[in-house]
Design a protein around this motif. Sequence first.
Motif, PDB file in Angstrom:
ATOM      1  N   LEU A 185       0.847  -1.204   0.000  1.00  0.00           N
ATOM      2  CA  LEU A 185       0.000   0.000   0.000  1.00  0.00           C
ATOM      3  C   LEU A 185       0.877   1.246   0.000  1.00  0.00           C
ATOM      4  O   LEU A 185       1.008   1.946   1.012  1.00  0.00           O
ATOM      5  N   PRO A 186       1.533   1.543  -1.122  1.00  0.00           N
ATOM      6  CA  PRO A 186       2.450   2.687  -1.177  1.00  0.00           C
ATOM      7  C   PRO A 186       1.766   4.028  -0.912  1.00  0.00           C
ATOM      8  O   PRO A 186       2.447   5.022  -0.644  1.00  0.00           O
ATOM      9  N   GLU A 187       0.426   4.057  -0.979  1.00  0.00           N
ATOM     10  CA  GLU A 187      -0.301   5.290  -0.650  1.00  0.00           C
ATOM     11  C   GLU A 187       0.049   5.785   0.753  1.00  0.00           C
ATOM     12  O   GLU A 187       0.006   6.991   1.032  1.00  0.00           O
ATOM     13  N   LEU A 188       0.408   4.844   1.621  1.00  0.00           N
ATOM     14  CA  LEU A 188       0.715   5.211   3.004  1.00  0.00           C
ATOM     15  C   LEU A 188       1.992   6.038   3.127  1.00  0.00           C
ATOM     16  O   LEU A 188       2.197   6.708   4.137  1.00  0.00           O
ATOM     17  N   LYS A 189       2.833   5.995   2.101  1.00  0.00           N
ATOM     18  CA  LYS A 189       4.075   6.767   2.150  1.00  0.00           C
ATOM     19  C   LYS A 189       3.790   8.259   2.075  1.00  0.00           C
ATOM     20  O   LYS A 189       4.621   9.075   2.479  1.00  0.00           O
ATOM     21  N   ASN A 190       2.629   8.626   1.532  1.00  0.00           N
ATOM     22  CA  ASN A 190       2.287  10.036   1.348  1.00  0.00           C
ATOM     23  C   ASN A 190       1.240  10.527   2.340  1.00  0.00           C
ATOM     24  O   ASN A 190       0.737  11.640   2.213  1.00  0.00           O
ATOM     25  N   THR A 191       0.902   9.684   3.300  1.00  0.00           N
ATOM     26  CA  THR A 191      -0.089  10.100   4.279  1.00  0.00           C
ATOM     27  C   THR A 191       0.606  10.656   5.511  1.00  0.00           C
ATOM     28  O   THR A 191       1.833  10.687   5.600  1.00  0.00           O
ATOM     29  N   SER A 192      -0.161  11.070   6.484  1.00  0.00           N
ATOM     30  CA  SER A 192       0.424  11.651   7.685  1.00  0.00           C
ATOM     31  C   SER A 192       1.027  10.552   8.567  1.00  0.00           C
ATOM     32  O   SER A 192       0.612   9.388   8.504  1.00  0.00           O
ATOM     33  N   PRO A 193       2.037  10.904   9.377  1.00  0.00           N
ATOM     34  CA  PRO A 193       2.639   9.917  10.284  1.00  0.00           C
ATOM     35  C   PRO A 193       1.609   9.254  11.202  1.00  0.00           C
ATOM     36  O   PRO A 193       1.705   8.058  11.485  1.00  0.00           O
ATOM     37  N   ASP A 194       0.623  10.019  11.643  1.00  0.00           N
ATOM     38  CA  ASP A 194      -0.390   9.460  12.538  1.00  0.00           C
ATOM     39  C   ASP A 194      -1.219   8.385  11.833  1.00  0.00           C
ATOM     40  O   ASP A 194      -1.516   7.327  12.413  1.00  0.00           O
ATOM     41  N   LEU A 195      -1.605   8.645  10.585  1.00  0.00           N
ATOM     42  CA  LEU A 195      -2.390   7.662   9.842  1.00  0.00           C
ATOM     43  C   LEU A 195      -1.564   6.422   9.518  1.00  0.00           C
ATOM     44  O   LEU A 195      -2.081   5.301   9.518  1.00  0.00           O
ATOM     45  N   LEU A 196      -0.294   6.620   9.245  1.00  0.00           N
ATOM     46  CA  LEU A 196       0.592   5.480   9.002  1.00  0.00           C
ATOM     47  C   LEU A 196       0.662   4.595  10.234  1.00  0.00           C
ATOM     48  O   LEU A 196       0.566   3.362  10.136  1.00  0.00           O
ATOM     49  N   GLU A 197       0.812   5.226  11.392  1.00  0.00           N
ATOM     50  CA  GLU A 197       0.879   4.439  12.630  1.00  0.00           C
ATOM     51  C   GLU A 197      -0.422   3.688  12.869  1.00  0.00           C
ATOM     52  O   GLU A 197      -0.418   2.529  13.316  1.00  0.00           O
ATOM     53  N   ALA A 198      -1.537   4.317  12.560  1.00  0.00           N
ATOM     54  CA  ALA A 198      -2.833   3.674  12.755  1.00  0.00           C
ATOM     55  C   ALA A 198      -2.986   2.463  11.839  1.00  0.00           C
ATOM     56  O   ALA A 198      -3.436   1.388  12.271  1.00  0.00           O
ATOM     57  N   CYS A 199      -2.589   2.617  10.574  1.00  0.00           N
ATOM     58  CA  CYS A 199      -2.687   1.501   9.629  1.00  0.00           C
ATOM     59  C   CYS A 199      -1.718   0.381   9.985  1.00  0.00           C
ATOM     60  O   CYS A 199      -2.051  -0.801   9.845  1.00  0.00           O
ATOM     61  N   ASP A 200      -0.545   0.768  10.436  1.00  0.00           N
ATOM     62  CA  ASP A 200       0.439  -0.234  10.855  1.00  0.00           C
ATOM     63  C   ASP A 200      -0.114  -1.055  12.018  1.00  0.00           C
ATOM     64  O   ASP A 200       0.039  -2.287  12.070  1.00  0.00           O
ATOM     65  N   ALA A 201      -0.769  -0.394  12.952  1.00  0.00           N
ATOM     66  CA  ALA A 201      -1.367  -1.097  14.095  1.00  0.00           C
ATOM     67  C   ALA A 201      -2.511  -2.008  13.647  1.00  0.00           C
ATOM     68  O   ALA A 201      -2.655  -3.132  14.134  1.00  0.00           O
ATOM     69  N   LEU A 202      -3.326  -1.533  12.690  1.00  0.00           N
ATOM     70  CA  LEU A 202      -4.440  -2.347  12.201  1.00  0.00           C
ATOM     71  C   LEU A 202      -3.962  -3.633  11.536  1.00  0.00           C
ATOM     72  O   LEU A 202      -4.606  -4.672  11.650  1.00  0.00           O
ATOM     73  N   ALA A 203      -2.818  -3.543  10.838  1.00  0.00           N
ATOM     74  CA  ALA A 203      -2.307  -4.702  10.103  1.00  0.00           C
ATOM     75  C   ALA A 203      -1.357  -5.566  10.941  1.00  0.00           C
ATOM     76  O   ALA A 203      -0.783  -6.518  10.424  1.00  0.00           O
ATOM     77  N   SER A 204      -1.227  -5.258  12.211  1.00  0.00           N
ATOM     78  CA  SER A 204      -0.256  -5.948  13.064  1.00  0.00           C
ATOM     79  C   SER A 204      -0.763  -7.298  13.566  1.00  0.00           C
ATOM     80  O   SER A 204      -1.967  -7.574  13.559  1.00  0.00           O
ATOM     81  N   PHE A 205       0.160  -8.106  14.041  1.00  0.00           N
ATOM     82  CA  PHE A 205      -0.218  -9.384  14.659  1.00  0.00           C
ATOM     83  C   PHE A 205      -1.056  -9.140  15.905  1.00  0.00           C
ATOM     84  O   PHE A 205      -1.990  -9.910  16.185  1.00  0.00           O
ATOM     85  N   GLU A 206      -0.725  -8.119  16.675  1.00  0.00           N
ATOM     86  CA  GLU A 206      -1.456  -7.845  17.911  1.00  0.00           C
ATOM     87  C   GLU A 206      -2.950  -7.634  17.634  1.00  0.00           C
ATOM     88  O   GLU A 206      -3.805  -8.159  18.355  1.00  0.00           O
ATOM     89  N   THR A 207      -3.268  -6.858  16.596  1.00  0.00           N
ATOM     90  CA  THR A 207      -4.668  -6.637  16.242  1.00  0.00           C
ATOM     91  C   THR A 207      -5.311  -7.926  15.747  1.00  0.00           C
ATOM     92  O   THR A 207      -6.434  -8.273  16.129  1.00  0.00           O
ATOM     93  N   TRP A 208      -4.576  -8.644  14.894  1.00  0.00           N
ATOM     94  CA  TRP A 208      -5.100  -9.906  14.371  1.00  0.00           C
ATOM     95  C   TRP A 208      -5.400 -10.881  15.513  1.00  0.00           C
ATOM     96  O   TRP A 208      -6.453 -11.517  15.543  1.00  0.00           O
ATOM     97  N   ASN A 209      -4.486 -10.975  16.458  1.00  0.00           N
ATOM     98  CA  ASN A 209      -4.645 -11.910  17.566  1.00  0.00           C
ATOM     99  C   ASN A 209      -5.830 -11.520  18.457  1.00  0.00           C
ATOM    100  O   ASN A 209      -6.571 -12.381  18.946  1.00  0.00           O
TER     101      ASN A 209
END
Length: 207
Positions: free
Chosen positions: A156-180
């Motif tokens: 999702l290269p779109e995330l490279k152009n988004t804000s740092p806060d949104l990147l962190e949110a998406c990273d958390a959503l796609a994480s193992f911790e969220t999945w678990n």
Amino acid sequence: MEFQHALCHNFQMAQSQKDLALSDGRLQRSERSREAIVQALLSLVREGAPRPTAERVAEKAGVGIRTVFRHFSDMDSLFVELHQKLSAELIPLLGEPQAGTLPERCRALLTNLSVFYERYAPFRQSSDLQLWRSPFLQQQRRNEASRLRENLLNWLPELKNTSPDLLEACDALASFETWNRLRVTQELSRNRAMIVTEKALLEILEH
């Protein structure tokens, strides 16, 4: 005298070759035992024993318990070998980024992550129990987070152009911790967990 010297030399050469063969044989047996121990531990964790005893590992590997301790008196050396084997098995499951629309790429990313996380879950549980005392596992946990973020950005290269806060949110959503949490705590099916995560990611990226 020359004959005796030659005979002595030949005997020494033969003895040296015999000693070398014995040494090679011991080394090969040692390597086989070490491999059997690592494979036994992997199997036990995969079967639902996050922290199997040395006795269970020895029994599964078909070796004596003293052999287990002789090879792995240092736990981090065992973790290193486990990590190498797991990486070779699991990292390819993340797949290679593909072209497509944002929803298509998001779905492909989460499909791959779901397979990766399901296979990874028992080993993550096992490493959690050992994390506090293993500098190697602590470093690998940081490396894992970096690798998964890089994978997210590749899909999702779109995330490279988004804000740092949104990147962190998406990273958390796609994480193992969220999945678990979705799979274990909230008891969602694998497909339902994928749908929930996909909707949340697209909600962020499309607005």
